[in-house]
Motif scaffolding. Structure first.
Motif, PDB file in Angstrom:
ATOM      1  N   ARG A 406     114.744   3.906  25.008  1.00 57.06           N
ATOM      2  CA  ARG A 406     113.326   3.759  24.663  1.00 57.06           C
ATOM      3  C   ARG A 406     112.564   3.019  25.764  1.00 57.06           C
ATOM      4  NH1 ARG A 406     112.108   5.164  19.545  1.00 57.06           N
ATOM      5  NH2 ARG A 406     110.204   3.968  19.521  1.00 57.06           N
ATOM      6  N   ILE A 407     113.202   2.008  26.341  1.00 54.95           N
ATOM      7  CA  ILE A 407     112.572   1.283  27.440  1.00 54.95           C
ATOM      8  C   ILE A 407     112.498   2.187  28.670  1.00 54.95           C
ATOM      9  CG2 ILE A 407     112.845  -0.654  29.040  1.00 54.95           C
ATOM     10  CD1 ILE A 407     114.215  -2.162  26.707  1.00 54.95           C
ATOM     11  N   TYR A 408     113.601   2.878  28.913  1.00 53.48           N
ATOM     12  CA  TYR A 408     113.731   3.738  30.088  1.00 53.48           C
ATOM     13  C   TYR A 408     112.635   4.791  30.153  1.00 53.48           C
ATOM     14  CZ  TYR A 408     116.074   7.210  33.084  1.00 53.48           C
ATOM     15  OH  TYR A 408     116.384   8.120  34.060  1.00 53.48           O
ATOM     16  N   ARG A 409     112.412   5.440  29.012  1.00 54.16           N
ATOM     17  CA  ARG A 409     111.474   6.570  28.999  1.00 54.16           C
ATOM     18  C   ARG A 409     110.064   6.106  29.351  1.00 54.16           C
ATOM     19  NH1 ARG A 409     109.210   6.716  23.134  1.00 54.16           N
ATOM     20  NH2 ARG A 409     109.429   4.505  23.436  1.00 54.16           N
ATOM     21  N   VAL A 410     109.711   4.865  29.048  1.00 53.48           N
ATOM     22  CA  VAL A 410     108.404   4.343  29.431  1.00 53.48           C
ATOM     23  C   VAL A 410     108.464   3.794  30.857  1.00 53.48           C
ATOM     24  CG1 VAL A 410     106.603   2.677  28.879  1.00 53.48           C
ATOM     25  CG2 VAL A 410     107.905   3.745  27.038  1.00 53.48           C
ATOM     26  N   GLY A 411     109.548   3.044  31.129  1.00 61.49           N
ATOM     27  CA  GLY A 411     109.665   2.333  32.409  1.00 61.49           C
ATOM     28  C   GLY A 411     109.614   3.232  33.625  1.00 61.49           C
ATOM     29  N   ILE A 412     110.301   4.397  33.563  1.00 58.33           N
ATOM     30  CA  ILE A 412     110.369   5.242  34.760  1.00 58.33           C
ATOM     31  C   ILE A 412     109.014   5.774  35.190  1.00 58.33           C
ATOM     32  CG2 ILE A 412     112.764   6.017  34.809  1.00 58.33           C
ATOM     33  CD1 ILE A 412     112.008   8.298  33.013  1.00 58.33           C
ATOM     34  N   LEU A 413     108.024   5.733  34.313  1.00 55.64           N
ATOM     35  CA  LEU A 413     106.698   6.232  34.697  1.00 55.64           C
ATOM     36  C   LEU A 413     105.721   5.107  34.991  1.00 55.64           C
ATOM     37  CD1 LEU A 413     106.401   9.131  32.125  1.00 55.64           C
ATOM     38  CD2 LEU A 413     106.821   9.314  34.570  1.00 55.64           C
ATOM     39  N   MET A 414     106.201   3.850  34.941  1.00 54.13           N
ATOM     40  CA  MET A 414     105.331   2.707  35.160  1.00 54.13           C
ATOM     41  C   MET A 414     105.419   2.251  36.610  1.00 54.13           C
ATOM     42  SD  MET A 414     103.700   1.446  32.496  1.00 54.13           S
ATOM     43  CE  MET A 414     103.646   1.760  30.734  1.00 54.13           C
ATOM     44  N   TYR A 415     104.298   2.286  37.279  1.00 53.34           N
ATOM     45  CA  TYR A 415     104.279   1.801  38.650  1.00 53.34           C
ATOM     46  C   TYR A 415     103.244   0.697  38.763  1.00 53.34           C
ATOM     47  CZ  TYR A 415     106.981   5.904  39.870  1.00 53.34           C
ATOM     48  OH  TYR A 415     107.967   6.848  39.962  1.00 53.34           O
ATOM     49  N   GLY A 416     103.427  -0.153  39.763  1.00 56.10           N
ATOM     50  CA  GLY A 416     102.372  -1.119  40.063  1.00 56.10           C
ATOM     51  C   GLY A 416     102.699  -2.510  39.592  1.00 56.10           C
ATOM     52  N   LYS A 417     102.710  -2.703  38.274  1.00 55.75           N
ATOM     53  CA  LYS A 417     102.837  -4.094  37.873  1.00 55.75           C
ATOM     54  C   LYS A 417     104.287  -4.453  37.564  1.00 55.75           C
ATOM     55  CE  LYS A 417     102.051  -4.978  33.050  1.00 55.75           C
ATOM     56  NZ  LYS A 417     101.906  -4.484  31.857  1.00 55.75           N
ATOM     57  N   LYS A 418     104.622  -5.696  37.859  1.00 60.30           N
ATOM     58  CA  LYS A 418     105.980  -6.161  37.660  1.00 60.30           C
ATOM     59  C   LYS A 418     106.189  -6.437  36.170  1.00 60.30           C
ATOM     60  CE  LYS A 418     108.871  -9.192  40.392  1.00 60.30           C
ATOM     61  NZ  LYS A 418     108.877 -10.272  41.369  1.00 60.30           N
ATOM     62  N   ALA A 419     107.213  -5.858  35.610  1.00 59.61           N
ATOM     63  CA  ALA A 419     107.408  -5.983  34.172  1.00 59.61           C
ATOM     64  C   ALA A 419     108.179  -7.252  33.828  1.00 59.61           C
ATOM     65  CB  ALA A 419     108.167  -4.769  33.664  1.00 59.61           C
ATOM     66  N   SER A 420     107.830  -7.851  32.705  1.00 59.53           N
ATOM     67  CA  SER A 420     108.579  -9.001  32.212  1.00 59.53           C
ATOM     68  C   SER A 420     109.415  -8.543  31.016  1.00 59.53           C
ATOM     69  CB  SER A 420     107.614 -10.095  31.768  1.00 59.53           C
ATOM     70  OG  SER A 420     106.856  -9.622  30.676  1.00 59.53           O
ATOM     71  N   ILE A 421     110.258  -9.447  30.534  1.00 61.37           N
ATOM     72  CA  ILE A 421     111.077  -9.087  29.377  1.00 61.37           C
ATOM     73  C   ILE A 421     110.180  -8.742  28.195  1.00 61.37           C
ATOM     74  CG2 ILE A 421     112.728 -10.016  27.691  1.00 61.37           C
ATOM     75  CD1 ILE A 421     114.140 -11.370  29.942  1.00 61.37           C
ATOM     76  N   LYS A 422     109.031  -9.429  28.128  1.00 61.83           N
ATOM     77  CA  LYS A 422     108.087  -9.158  27.052  1.00 61.83           C
ATOM     78  C   LYS A 422     107.601  -7.701  27.115  1.00 61.83           C
ATOM     79  CE  LYS A 422     104.240 -11.642  25.738  1.00 61.83           C
ATOM     80  NZ  LYS A 422     103.269 -12.670  26.173  1.00 61.83           N
ATOM     81  N   ASP A 423     107.340  -7.237  28.342  1.00 61.48           N
ATOM     82  CA  ASP A 423     106.903  -5.841  28.500  1.00 61.48           C
ATOM     83  C   ASP A 423     107.982  -4.883  28.018  1.00 61.48           C
ATOM     84  OD1 ASP A 423     104.390  -6.338  29.674  1.00 61.48           O
ATOM     85  OD2 ASP A 423     105.363  -6.795  31.578  1.00 61.48           O
ATOM     86  N   LEU A 424     109.234  -5.201  28.375  1.00 62.54           N
ATOM     87  CA  LEU A 424     110.336  -4.321  27.986  1.00 62.54           C
ATOM     88  C   LEU A 424     110.408  -4.200  26.467  1.00 62.54           C
ATOM     89  CD1 LEU A 424     113.318  -5.118  30.379  1.00 62.54           C
ATOM     90  CD2 LEU A 424     111.283  -3.781  30.758  1.00 62.54           C
ATOM     91  N   ILE A 425     110.242  -5.348  25.788  1.00 58.75           N
ATOM     92  CA  ILE A 425     110.294  -5.320  24.322  1.00 58.75           C
ATOM     93  C   ILE A 425     109.146  -4.463  23.780  1.00 58.75           C
ATOM     94  CG2 ILE A 425     110.065  -6.759  22.257  1.00 58.75           C
ATOM     95  CD1 ILE A 425     111.434  -9.013  23.941  1.00 58.75           C
ATOM     96  N   LYS A 426     107.986  -4.607  24.424  1.00 54.26           N
ATOM     97  CA  LYS A 426     106.819  -3.835  23.977  1.00 54.26           C
ATOM     98  C   LYS A 426     107.081  -2.335  24.151  1.00 54.26           C
ATOM     99  CE  LYS A 426     102.986  -3.855  26.310  1.00 54.26           C
ATOM    100  NZ  LYS A 426     102.142  -4.593  27.245  1.00 54.26           N
TER     101      LYS A 426
END
Lengths: 431, 315
Positions: A406-426
């Motif tokens: 679930r994290i992966y499917r969003v993460g691979i298309l996210m560029y630009g901002k550095k993600a925090s653990i909070k973002d991953l949970i979101k």
């Protein structure tokens, strides 16, 4: 398993197995590991054997020097006819390795022995030897002063053999526990190294696909879950090939270790005829070969596999959220802690495999791949514990891959901002 | 029946409304241009069409069925930000992509060779990707999108980074595919190419569709409100007329200008003014607005409306 997972896995597997890196590590890995243990062994013995040492003795009691001699001939004790100052200077100049000062009342009880050297003695084999020679000399002198008869001396000097045997439900295992401990260390370290290595290979693959921007093309053909699964399984298959190869190597090594050791034994030294059998040789040399439960190798491979799957799925989620390797470090730390814990407690697991700590570590899915295998190697683990621990690990992997996907499917298309653990949970909670 | 129907689709990321109730459709065998400024929601829309992400509400249909993994095999997608596996051989890579689209390996291999030939790149098959120039890689990426003979081809800025010769080659290939019955969704900022290639237009900005329909109809409806003028000598007439808000200058170069007539300015007024300052006029023509002009007008009007409504849409 869908067709697409298989295609991805096959491509990932073939792409990597064909590399020189894989062939080399597979062949050289065990050699390097054995080399590592050999070097550690040599280094700790080397502190004594590297050079012969000369130790000056200042015997204020004037009773003990006669008893200072080293049976191995590694240390030469001398009694220079010089004041302490000049002996001290000689030590500093490197003429003597050190000097030993024996107080005048050392035998009667009040005094002590002090060893002076430039490197401070330490806890090496050498320091142990100095201590035991001094203790023996003082003991002998004290006994002599009490007029203890020779018979008593002989009794005290007679060595007592202490054998270590491992008890199991199937009976008493012949063989030293040392062999099991070594096996436990080797397997624990191997799982630790390979689990992390293969986990980070997956992570690198994920980061590269994202960095290359190839990932968007792929997920227009394959579901992100299938891509992730295919990647994890493909690289896992490569790990499985390598670990199975190594497990067989260790197994063959332990089966033939008796034969290998007996090659180095000279029958003449053991008062045996030249045609003595391997078993006779080993028995005479007081070496008994351990009988190793073959299931250890099966569990070794299985725990590696599931441990890898667990960590690889978490690493891939982390990899999907960053754009370069360095950014992953801070996110990796919380994941690495349990592995490090298993390694920190590796020795205590070997020494007390049935302590509460060891049992708990071998149950927690994040530490069990290392701790359970180590326990299994050194002691008889009840089957229910292994099955429970393994089931927990499998369940944890299924949970981890679900969240990671679930994290992966969003993460691979996210560029630009550095993600925090909070973002991953979101991200994991997105629809 | 349209090949693709986007029906009241909405997608929101955190606080940003990326696509707001967008509806449009792509008719079989035609090229639909999806236009819009940067950050308009084009990429998000395309990702929903290719089933990379899913809409929050609304529906996207391929034929008469909702898109899903099944439709991915019948679409080809060339993303704007695209790449390849650097260390993989070109041939292996293309075969892999085709297999992921459901082609059997043997057939994939045959088609890869055929397409490489079409692009004059037969001998790239066993070269590693990182040995290829950017333009070459771009052709390979295009091939990944068409190997499985998709019914719908989604191309996001397919010409970026290509030299004129290769751009023309690619344009020919796109037209061939269209003649072969493939429906094409073409996203671009390059208005000349849009005008050359597209049959239909869908202009999207700030998540909202501003203009939609056949390119011919849109231009006809806008009417002939643009003057193209070629001249020699001073161009001060342009500045004076612009200052009086009679015209807006769309394109301006040393001897040529394309101007939009504002507030019912008569073409004749422009001609009179031009004759006054220029030495000579070699061309004076009243034409339909260019796609570029339509684009700019629609987007600026939207911005004005938003400002008047007194609220700002987060970007």
């Amino acid at each position: 398993m869908t067709q697409k997972i298989f295609i991805v896995a096959k491509t990932e597997f073939l792409k990597r197995v064909k590399t020189k890196w894989f062939v080399l590590t597979t062949l050289i890995g065990p050699i390097a590991l054995i080399g590592f243990f050999v070097i550690v062994g040599i280094v700790s013995v080397k502190s004594l054997t590297s050079s012969e040492k000369t130790v000056a003795v200042i015997d204020r009691s004037e009773l003990l020097f006669a008893d200072y001699h080293d049976d191995d001939g590694q240390i030469t004790f001398i009694q220079p006819n010089a004041p302490e100052d000049s002996i001290r200077a000689a030590v500093i100049r490197g003429i003597y390795s050190g000097y030993l000062l024996l107080d005048a009342n050392i035998v009667s009880g009040g005094g002590k022995a002090t060893y002076f050297s430039r490197d401070g003695g330490g806890v090496t084999v050498f320091a142990r030897k100095i201590r035991s020679i001094t203790r023996q000399a003082v003991e002998k002198r004290r006994l002599e002063e009490q007029n203890v008869p020779q018979e008593v001396f002989d009794i005290l000097n007679a060595s007592v053999r202490v054998d270590m045997r491992k008890l199991s439900e199937t009976g008493e295992a012949s063989g030293g526990t040392e062999a099991f401990a070594v096996l436990g260390y080797i397997m624990g370290f191997m799982i630790y190294i390979t689990m992390l290595t293969y986990g980070s290979v997956v992570m690198q693959g994920v980061i590269q696909e994202k960095m290359n921007r190839v990932v968007e093309i792929i997920i227009s053909s394959v579901r992100p879950f299938d891509l992730l699964m295919g990647k994890v399984l493909g690289i896992g298959a490569m790990g499985l090939v390598q670990m199975t190869f190594w497990a067989i190597l260790i197994m063959v090594g332990t089966i033939f270790s008796g034969a290998i050791i007996s090659l180095f034994l000279d029958p003449a030294n053991l008062n045996l005829p030249a045609a003595a059998s391997q078993n006779e040789l080993l028995a005479a040399a007081n070496i008994s070969m351990p009988v190793i439960d073959p299931f250890i190798f099966v569990w070794f491979v299985l725990y590696f596999l599931l441990g890898y799957l667990l960590y690889a799925s978490i690493f891939s989620a982390i990899g999907s959220s960053v754009e370069q390797q360095q950014d992953a470090q801070s996110l990796m730390l919380p994941v690495m802690l349990p592995i490090i814990m298993a390694i920190v407690f590796l020795q205590s697991t070997v020494e007390a495999p049935n302590s509460t700590l060891s049992i708990v570590l071998s149950m927690i899915p994040f530490t069990s791949p290392i701790s359970m295998v180590v326990r299994y190697a050194v002691t008889d683990v009840p089957l229910w514990q292994v099955l429970l621990s393994f089931s927990l690990l499998v369940a944890c992997f299924i949970g981890a891959i679900w969240v990671s996907a679930r994290i992966y499917r969003v993460g691979i298309l996210m560029y630009g901002k550095k993600a925090s653990i909070k973002d991953l949970i979101k991200w994991a909670r997105y629809a | 029946m349209p090949v693709l129907t986007v029906d009241e689709v909405t997608k929101q990321f955190d606080k940003v409304l990326a696509v707001d109730k967008a509806s449009f459709s792509a008719e079989p065998g035609r090229i639909l241009g999806l236009l819009g400024p940067n950050g308009a929601g084009k990429t998000t829309t395309i990702r929903m069409i290719t089933y990379i992400t899913v809409p929050d509400s609304g529906e996207i249909r391929f034929g008469d069925k909702k898109v899903g993994p099944w439709s991915q095999e019948r679409m080809g997608y060339l993303p704007e930000e695209r790449g390849l596996y650097k260390k993989m051989k070109v041939g292996d890579q293309l075969v892999y992509f085709a297999e992921l689209k459901g082609l059997p390996k043997k057939e994939a291999n045959k088609r890869v060779r055929r397409w490489l030939e079409r692009f004059g790149a037969e001998d790239w098959y066993s070269r590693k990707t990182n040995e290829l120039s950017k333009g070459m890689q771009q052709k390979i990426q295009f091939i990944t999108a068409v190997l499985h003979e998709p019914d719908l081809l989604v191309l996001d800025e397919p010409f970026g980074g290509l030299d004129p010769i290769n751009a023309e080659l690619l344009q020919d290939v796109i037209m061939e595919l269209k003649e072969g019955g493939c429906t094409i969704l073409f996203a671009s900022h390059r208005m000349e190419q849009v005008e050359q290639l597209c049959d239909d237009i869908c202009l999207i900005s700030q998540g909202e569709i501003l203009v939609r329909g056949a390119l011919r109809d849109i231009k006809r409806k806008a009417g002939k409100n643009t003057v193209v003028i070629d001249f020699e000598g001073s161009d001060t007439f342009l500045d004076t007329m612009e200052a009086r808000q009679l015209i807006r200058i769309n394109v301006r170069s040393k001897n040529r200008a394309e101007v939009r007539l504002l507030h019912n300015t008569k073409p004749r007024e422009v001609l009179d003014e031009a004759l006054r300052s220029a030495n000579d006029i070699t061309r004076f023509e009243l034409v339909e607005p260019s796609m570029r002009e339509i684009f700019v007008t629609a987007v600026t009007e939207q911005e004005k409306k938003i400002q008047e409504a007194g609220h700002t849409v987060p970007v």
